[in-house]
Design an enzyme around this catalytic site. Structure first.
Site, PDB file in Angstrom:
ATOM      1  N   GLY A 269     -21.117 -46.680  11.854  1.00 26.23           N
ATOM      2  CA  GLY A 269     -21.538 -47.064  13.401  1.00 26.23           C
ATOM      3  C   GLY A 269     -22.526 -46.690  13.601  1.00 26.23           C
ATOM      4  O   GLY A 269     -23.307 -46.555  15.171  1.00 26.23           O
TER       5      GLY A 269
ATOM      6  N   TYR B 114     -25.041 -52.164  14.424  1.00 29.91           N
ATOM      7  CA  TYR B 114     -24.367 -53.077  14.204  1.00 29.91           C
ATOM      8  C   TYR B 114     -23.918 -52.816  14.879  1.00 29.91           C
ATOM      9  O   TYR B 114     -23.647 -52.251  16.033  1.00 29.91           O
ATOM     10  CB  TYR B 114     -24.109 -53.460  12.563  1.00 29.91           C
ATOM     11  CG  TYR B 114     -25.151 -53.327  11.754  1.00 29.91           C
ATOM     12  CD1 TYR B 114     -25.494 -55.002  11.521  1.00 29.91           C
ATOM     13  CD2 TYR B 114     -25.815 -52.466  10.779  1.00 29.91           C
ATOM     14  CE1 TYR B 114     -26.569 -54.690  10.415  1.00 29.91           C
ATOM     15  CE2 TYR B 114     -26.862 -52.921   9.637  1.00 29.91           C
ATOM     16  CZ  TYR B 114     -27.125 -53.958   9.506  1.00 29.91           C
ATOM     17  OH  TYR B 114     -28.073 -54.647   8.829  1.00 29.91           O
TER      18      TYR B 114
ATOM     19  N   GLN C 164     -17.831 -47.645   2.837  1.00 31.85           N
ATOM     20  CA  GLN C 164     -18.645 -48.342   4.131  1.00 31.85           C
ATOM     21  C   GLN C 164     -17.553 -48.958   5.473  1.00 31.85           C
ATOM     22  O   GLN C 164     -17.617 -50.630   4.338  1.00 31.85           O
ATOM     23  CB  GLN C 164     -19.980 -47.927   4.374  1.00 31.85           C
ATOM     24  CG  GLN C 164     -20.159 -47.966   5.358  1.00 31.85           C
ATOM     25  CD  GLN C 164     -21.601 -48.154   5.845  1.00 31.85           C
ATOM     26  OE1 GLN C 164     -22.564 -49.020   5.226  1.00 31.85           O
ATOM     27  NE2 GLN C 164     -22.343 -47.058   6.140  1.00 31.85           N
TER      28      GLN C 164
END
Length: 373
Positions: free
Chosen positions: A179, A183, A103
């Site tokens: 996404g 963040y 990730q």
């Protein structure tokens, strides 16, 4: 006994998975402060593979030695030692029969500790809601970020692509772009954190531009055959109550990112179970809408450790795979337990503490052995 739907093999893009059980990304902040994955981390991820999970998603990993790091102890995918550490992780997971996605994460305004920079960047200079998380070493309010310039934006977009290429080079089977959860990418998508007046702000059709360009950068870096996913959420680590404006906004986002080149969508429920965030204003679930709009595989997250919920989500067409966070921590062999007819053990919130050691986790698992039906 009917075989549980989660145990059926599936394929995402060119990657064949032995089942539909995914380990969700969970921040563990377990490096020694240098961002280098440790031997314990390699064992931690390999245990999920040995336990039967089809796909394992790593914790959010910072992409550059600039503004992306969010937490002390967070791993990176930047330096040669970090790459060597991840190479060991992917090797261990593959030996155990699993597949693994890295990730890719940029914290944006939600930074608690970043040794590379003493300031933060975000779409706009908006004070983040809430306060830093003590579990990850933070105290007090988040810093007020600076508004990213166009040059900053171009550098970050390129940084996602470069990090994805490095992930491919050390043996990852996929990358997942973070996404979600408040963040940086989510900050561009959210109306109250993105007050820009340029092409990256305004209506959702413009707020989506940043993530579209990130996806394109990643796709260009790794090529057409490498698996690229995207995690999205309505809720955030610092705002559990936020929702998109409705199905129309969700559909706009889904169409744009699918056209940009993602292979799957992972829809998260930060701080909530799936039912709490799944239903849109039209009565449709957000996960099934994503499947219908894009035709892509969709991963559902939030309470999926409950076998009944996981079966319903899969059998009723709400999602193609299910991701477990806290349920995987409590049951690193959850797919094997489902196959054997065992009841997964109840989750103990103490296991969420990011710096729980492998020895502590094994002790906890031993004390909570499952009871077979």
């Amino acid at each position: 006994m009917t075989v549980h739907s989660v145990l059926a093999a599936t394929r995402i893009g060119g990657l064949r998975l032995r089942n539909r059980a995914v380990v969700a990304p969970m921040s563990r902040v377990s490096t020694e402060g240098d961002g280098v994955p440790t031997a314990d981390m390699a064992e931690y991820y390999a245990r999920f593979a040995a336990g039967g999970f089809g796909l394992i998603t790593t914790e959010g990993t910072y992409i550059d030695a600039e503004f992306s790091q969010s937490y002390s102890g967070q791993p990176g995918i930047v330096t040669a030692p970090q790459l060597d550490g991840w190479r060991e992780v992917t090797a261990r997971v593959h030996v155990a029969g699993g597949s693994i996605a890295l990730q890719l994460m940029h914290g944006g305004a939600l930074v608690q500790e970043n040794p590379f920079r003493d300031r933060t960047l975000a779409p706009s200079a908006v004070q983040p809601k809430g306060v830093q998380m003590p579990a990850y070493g933070g105290t007090g309010p988040f810093a007020l970020p600076e508004e990213a310039t166009r040059a900053d934006i171009r550098a970050i977009i390129a940084g996602f692509g470069a990090a994805a290429e490095r992930a491919r080079s050390v043996g990852f089977d996929a990358v997942e772009i973070h996404g979600a959860n408040g963040y940086l990418i989510d900050q561009f998508l959210t109306d109250y954190t993105n007050l820009r007046g340029d092409e990256y702000g305004g209506a959702v059709e413009r707020r989506i531009r940043f993530v579209v360009e990130v996806v394109r950068s990643v796709r260009a870096a790794v090529g057409a055959e490498f698996l690229v996913g995207l995690r999205l959420s309505q809720t955030k680590v610092n705002d559990f109550d936020h929702r998109w404006s409705g199905a129309a906004e969700a559909a706009t986002i889904f169409r744009a990112v699918a056209a940009a080149g993602v292979d799957y969508l992972h829809l998260a429920s930060e701080g909530r179970d799936w039912y709490d965030t799944a239903v849109l204003d039209t009565g449709e679930t957000i996960t099934r809408l994503a499947r219908t709009i894009t035709g892509l595989p969709v991963i559902a997250n939030g309470g999926m450790h409950a076998p009944g919920l996981a079966r319903t989500v899969l059998d009723d067409g709400h999602a193609d795979l299910v991701a477990l966070g806290r349920g995987a921590l409590a049951n690193p062999d959850w797919p094997r337990m489902i196959a054997d007819g065992a009841d997964p053990v109840e989750f103990d919130r103490a296991m969420l503490q990011p710096e729980v050691t492998l020895a502590q986790q094994r002790s906890w698992e031993h004390a909570h052995r499952p009871v077979f039906r």
